[in-house]
Design a protein around this motif. Structure first.
Motif, mmCIF file in Angstrom:
data_model
loop_
_atom_site.group_PDB
_atom_site.id
_atom_site.type_symbol
_atom_site.label_atom_id
_atom_site.label_comp_id
_atom_site.label_asym_id
_atom_site.label_seq_id
_atom_site.Cartn_x
_atom_site.Cartn_y
_atom_site.Cartn_z
ATOM 1 N N LEU A 184 -15.750 75.838 3.822
ATOM 2 C CA LEU A 184 -14.466 76.421 4.179
ATOM 3 C C LEU A 184 -13.710 75.435 5.065
ATOM 4 C CD1 LEU A 184 -12.482 78.846 4.349
ATOM 5 C CD2 LEU A 184 -13.762 79.612 6.364
ATOM 6 N N SER A 200 -10.742 75.325 7.312
ATOM 7 C CA SER A 200 -9.831 76.238 8.004
ATOM 8 C C SER A 200 -8.864 75.513 8.943
ATOM 9 C CB SER A 200 -10.620 77.286 8.799
ATOM 10 O OG SER A 200 -11.492 76.665 9.725
ATOM 11 N N LYS A 217 -15.131 85.164 7.477
ATOM 12 C CA LYS A 217 -14.964 84.391 6.241
ATOM 13 C C LYS A 217 -16.058 83.340 6.097
ATOM 14 C CE LYS A 217 -10.448 83.844 6.930
ATOM 15 N NZ LYS A 217 -9.035 83.423 6.754
#
Length: 305
Positions: A7, A9, A248
């Motif tokens: 991920l 971010s 997440k």
């Protein structure tokens, strides 16, 4: 062996460096071998991705998910033309008979309901679990009685509370479910393309506006592992009121939780690949029983050797 889900971010630059993804953020640099990566989720709109890296993603079978202004996945980059017998596979898919498709869908829905039953059993809802197992045994070819929907009416309120509804957009539970479902769906689409299947052409799903009908077919027996993970958040009081960076990060790890596949403990990602691989045998031999599907086990991250 691909096993990482990454991920992104924070803003920065993603580029290619000696068959590794180079991540440059806030004056720091990190590298990840491409051969280890299955999925990259980019939610920062300040991220720059170089063309050589995108090309390498295609060569290594890596799928990339881009996110919208609400930080939810909205686009997917898939490998192209990686399978060496693309035409043979496409012919199998196009020539599959309707009865065979209905038998395959019957098996998919039966296993989805059985997996839902296992989730309820693991959460100590044995009575409802037994009811779902009864329904699974009643699923007919094509699920013409729509027992999938009947099981959902029993399953979701028992798992998440009597007032819970799947279509409530404001629900924190639904937000977390939908995010993780998207991650699993993207992994299914990735595997379909790598094995030469046309993801637009489904077994049961046939929406002309949907580019991933076949992925929406095969995700069904995998959905309960997402449900189990989100239920675990709820039971441990770790579910935030909305999607957070921390939640997440936890959700994209769903591909690395374990499932049973032919009585062997494997990761969700491996189970997806094995399921899609068995699809060819089922179509080529016109035998739905050859389709192999995952089974739910206790919630635990798979330990890679």
């Amino acid at each position: 062996m691909t096993w990482r889900s990454i991920l992104i971010s924070k803003g920065g630059k993603l580029s290619l460096q000696q068959q590794q993804m180079l991540i440059q953020q806030e004056g720091h640099e990190f590298t990840v071998p491409l051969e280890d990566i299955a999925i990259v989720v980019v939610e920062s709109r300040e991220t720059v991705i170089t063309f050589p890296l995108l090309s390498a993603f295609g060569l290594y079978g890596i799928t990339l998910l881009s996110c919208d202004e609400q930080f939810l996945p909205c686009g997917q980059w898939l490998p192209f033309n990686q399978y060496y017998r693309q035409l043979k596979t496409l012919k199998l898919q196009l020539e599959a008979s309707l009865p065979l498709k209905k038998q395959l869908w019957q098996k998919i829905i039966q296993q989805k309901i059985r997996n839902q039953a296992k989730v309820l059993s693991l959460c100590n809802f044995q009575k409802k679990s037994d009811r779902l197992l009864q329904l699974a045994n009643l699923v007919k070819s094509g699920d013409k009685d729509n027992l999938e929907a009947q099981s959902a009416v029993i399953y979701f309120p028992q798992l998440f509370g009597a007032g819970f509804k799947r279509k409530t957009e404001e629900s924190a539970i639904n937000a977390h479910l939908n995010y993780a479902y998207t991650i699993v769906r993207s992994a299914v689409a990735r595997s379909l393309v790598l094995y030469g299947w046309l993801p637009q052409l489904g077994i049961f799903h046939h929406n002309e506006l949907n580019a991933f009908n076949l992925a929406d077919d095969f995700i069904e027996p995998f959905r309960p592992v997402v449900d189990l993970l989100v239920c675990d958040f709820v039971m441990k009081k770790q579910l935030p009121s909305s999607l957070s960076p921390t939640s997440k990060q936890k959700l994209i790890k769903i591909l690395h939780y374990q499932l049973l596949f032919k009585q062997e403990e494997v990761s969700v990602l491996t189970a997806i690949d094995k399921t899609i691989a068995s699809f060819q045998a089922a179509l080529s031999q016109k035998n739905a029983t050859l389709l192999q599907l995952p089974e739910i086990c206790e919630l635990q991250e798979y330990q890679y050797e």
